[in-house]
Design an enzyme around this catalytic site. Structure first.
Site, mmCIF file in Angstrom:
data_model
loop_
_atom_site.group_PDB
_atom_site.id
_atom_site.type_symbol
_atom_site.label_atom_id
_atom_site.label_comp_id
_atom_site.label_asym_id
_atom_site.label_seq_id
_atom_site.Cartn_x
_atom_site.Cartn_y
_atom_site.Cartn_z
ATOM 1 N N ASP A 63 0.830 -1.205 0.000
ATOM 2 C CA ASP A 63 0.000 0.000 0.000
ATOM 3 C C ASP A 63 0.864 1.254 0.000
ATOM 4 O O ASP A 63 1.489 1.589 1.002
ATOM 5 C CB ASP A 63 -0.921 -0.021 1.226
ATOM 6 C CG ASP A 63 -1.976 1.074 1.175
ATOM 7 O OD1 ASP A 63 -1.733 2.109 0.506
ATOM 8 O OD2 ASP A 63 -3.032 0.913 1.802
ATOM 9 N N ASP B 76 -1.674 5.911 -6.649
ATOM 10 C CA ASP B 76 -2.020 5.008 -5.552
ATOM 11 C C ASP B 76 -1.990 3.552 -6.010
ATOM 12 O O ASP B 76 -2.362 3.248 -7.144
ATOM 13 C CB ASP B 76 -3.421 5.370 -5.042
ATOM 14 C CG ASP B 76 -3.867 4.496 -3.891
ATOM 15 O OD1 ASP B 76 -3.063 4.253 -2.981
ATOM 16 O OD2 ASP B 76 -5.033 4.049 -3.896
#
Ligand SMILES: *[C@@H]1O[C@H](CO)[C@@H](O)[C@H](O)[C@H]1NC(C)=O
Ligand SMILES: *[C@@H]1O[C@H](CO)[C@@H](O)[C@H](O)[C@H]1NC(C)=O
Ligand SMILES: *[C@@H]1O[C@H](CO)[C@@H](O)[C@H](O)[C@H]1NC(C)=O
Length: 446
Positions: free
Chosen positions: A122, A326
Site C-alpha cells: 500500500d 495510488d
C-alpha cells in the site's frame, strides 16, 4: 432503480470483462524468490496468491474489487496527519459489510526463523502490520508469533519518538505496560496493535529492528488477512525505516489485469532503476504526509485537450486536493466535474449509444472501438499516453467495451484525483523522494 434492474446489470457486468488466462510458462511463476533482489508484486486474487478463490470467476473478482474503490477513497480522505497525544483519529466504521481492500500482495518474512506473510502493498499507508498470535477478530491462520522468533526486539516504548510518528498512537497509560499501541481504521474496520520490532525480510534483504504493528484485535469487518506493508513516504514507512539502505527510492511495475498467472515487480533502492526515464515533480503535502502527489495539469482525449477548471486539479495542501498515484484503487477516479468533462469528450468521439455497467458509465458496442481515442494525462514535464489496454475494459462476449475510469463517489467528500492500478498496468513507476521526482516508463512487467 429497482432491484431487478440492479441484478440484470450485475449479471451483464459479470460477463463483461474479458480476461485471458495465459498458458504454461517455463518456470513456476509462484516459486519463492530466488537470488534476485526484485520482489514479486502479486495480484491479490491471482494464481500465486494464497487469497485466490477458485469458486469465484476472475471477472467477478475484478468487479468486486472495483466496487471497493469508494471505500478506498474514503480511506485516503482520512489520512490527515494527527498530533500526538490527542485522541486517536479513528474514522467511523462504515456499514457492517466485510470489506477487505488491497489489490497486490508481496511475500515478506518476519523474525528468525522467518515467518511468511503475503502482505498487501500500500503506497498510501506508512505503517506495516500483521495479525499477532492470539488476535481477536483476525481472519488469518498466518499470525506473527513473537515467542517463535529469536530476533524479536520487544515492543517499542510508548515514549519513544517512533511511537509518536505512528498514525493513531494511543496516549501512554499512567500505569502498567509501557508498550506503544495504536488504533487505526482501514477500509471499514478498526484494529488495535502493539508496535514491536523484529527482522523484516524482503527477497534477499534483511532489515533488523523493523518496527511494525502486531495486531491484537479487529472489529467492524476485516483487514487484509496477512497484514499490510506501508510504502508511503511518512516517517514510519519502509522507505523511512530503511533509509540508509534504499535512500528513499523505489519503483514498481504492476502486471496486466489479464495476467492472472503473472506478477509484477517492486525494486527498492536506487540500484537497478531505469536511468533514462521521464519525470514529473513529486509534491509533498505536510498534512497528508503519506501520499504521493503529482501535478496533473491536463487531460487530452484524442486530439482534444479537455477544458478543465484548474481548481479541480490544483494541488492544495490545506484542502488535500490534487492528484495522487495510488496502489490500492482499481480504476482511476477524478473529481466529478473533471471526470464528466473527460467522459463527455470521449463519448463525442465514439459512437453511442452508451450504457452504464457497474462503476463504468461509458460502455459501447465493441465494433466502434476503432473510434476510441487515446487518452493522455499531462503532468508537469511529463505526458503519459495510456495504451488502450489501460483505457478500455472488454466484454467476454466480444461486443462491449467500456471506458475504464470513473468519477469519485459523491458520498465521499473527495477532493482527490487518484491515478489507479488499471491505468498503471505495464508501466514502471519510480518514486524518488530525495530528488522529489516521479518517473514513468512503459515496461512489460509480467
Ligand atoms: C470465494 O468466493 C465465493 C463467492 O463470492 C464466496 O462465497 C467465498 O466466501 C469465497 N471464499 C473465500 C475463501 O474467500
Ligand atoms: C482501541 O481499540 C481497542 C480494541 O478495538 C478498543 O478497546 C479501545 O477502546 C480503542 N481505543 C481508543 C482510544 O479508541
Ligand atoms: C502545476 O502546474 C500548473 C500549470 O503548469 C502550475 O501553474 C502550478 O504552479 C503547478 N503546481 C505545482 C504545485 O507545482
Amino acid at each position: 432503480m429497482g432491484a431487478n434492474h440492479t441484478t440484470t446489470s450485475f449479471l451483464f457486468f459479470a460477463t463483461l470483462l474479458y480476461l485471458t488466462t495465459t498458458t504454461a510458462i517455463a518456470n513456476d511463476p509462484c516459486a519463492s524468490e530466488g537470488d534476485d533482489s526484485d520482489i514479486s508484486v502479486i495480484p491479490i486474487y491471482g494464481n500465486c496468491s494464497p487469497f485466490k478463490n477458485y469458486s469465484t470467476s476472475w471477472e467477478t473478482t475484478i468487479i468486486d474489487m472495483a466496487s471497493k474503490d469508494p471505500l478506498r477513497l474514503q480511506y485516503l480522505s482520512t489520512l490527515v496527519a494527527t498530533k500526538r497525544r490527542k485522541r486517536a483519529s479513528v474514522a467511523p466504521i462504515a456499514s457492517g459489510q466485510a470489506f477487505n481492500i488491497g489489490n497486490y500482495v508481496v511475500r515478506v518474512k518476519l523474525g528468525t526463523p522467518g515467518q511468511l506473510f503475503f502482505m498487501v502493498l500500500d503506497t498510501s499507508t506508512d505503517e506495516a502490520w500483521v495479525p499477532c498470535t492470539g488476535c481477536t477478530g483476525c481472519s488469518s491462520t498466518a499470525t506473527y508469533s513473537p515467542q517463535a522468533s529469536t530476533t524479536y526486539g520487544g515492543p517499542v516504548a510508548c515514549y519513544a519518538p517512533r511511537c509518536g510518528q505512528v498514525r493513531g498512537a494511543l496516549p501512554c497509560p499512567s500505569t502498567g505496560s509501557n508498550a506503544c499501541t495504536f488504533n487505526q481504521s482501514y477500509a471499514g474496520s478498526t484494529f488495535s496493535a502493539t508496535l514491536v520490532q523484529d527482522y523484516l525480510k524482503l527477497a534477499t534483504d534483511a532489515l533488523p529492528n523493523y518496527a511494525f504493528g502486531c495486531v491484537n484485535s479487529v472489529s467492524g469487518g476485516s483487514i487484509p488477512a496477512q497484514g499490510l506493508l506501508g510504502l508511503g513516504r511518512g516517517p514510519v514507512s519502509l522507505l523511512s525505516q530503511a533509509w540508509s539502505r534504499y535512500s528513499g527510492v523505489f519503483s514498481y511495475c504492476l502486471p496486466s489485469f489479464k495476467s492472472y498467472y503473472f506478477s509484477g515487480s517492486l525494486k527498492l533502492g536506487p540500484t537497478g532503476q531505469p536511468r533514462r526515464i521521464r519525470t514529473t515533480p513529486l509534491l509533498r503535502n505536510p498534512r497528508r504526509p503519506s501520499l504521493y502527489y503529482v501535478n496533473l495539469t491536463g487531460v487530452t482525449v484524442g486530439r482534444v485537450r479537455v477544458p478543465l477548471q484548474s481548481e479541480f486539479l490544483a494541488f492544495d495542501p490545506n484542502r488535500g486536493s490534487g492528484t495522487i498515484i495510488d496502489s490500492g484503487t482499481v480504476i482511476t477516479r477524478f473529481v466529478e466535474p473533471v471526470y464528466n468533462a473527460i467522459r463527455d469528450e470521449f463519448r463525442k468521439q465514439v459512437k453511442g449509444p452508451f450504457v452504464s455497467i457497474g462503476a463504468f458509465d461509458t460502455c459501447f458496442v465493441k465494433s466502434y472501438e476503432n473510434l476510441a481515442p487515446l487518452i493522455k494525462f499531462q503532468f508537469t514535464g511529463l505526458d503519459l499516453t495510456l495504451p488502450y489496454e489501460n483505457i478500455l475494459i472488454h466484454s467476454s462476449n466480444g461486443w462491449v467495451a467500456c471506458l475504464a475510469m470513473a468519477a469519485a463517489p459523491n458520498n465521499v467528500n473527495s477532493v482527490l484525483n487518484v491515478i489507479a492500478n488499471y491505468q498503471q498496468q505495464n508501466l514502471r513507476i519510480l518514486f524518488d523522494t530525495v530528488n522529489n521526482k516521479v518517473g514513468i516508463a512503459r515496461e512489460l512487467c509480467n
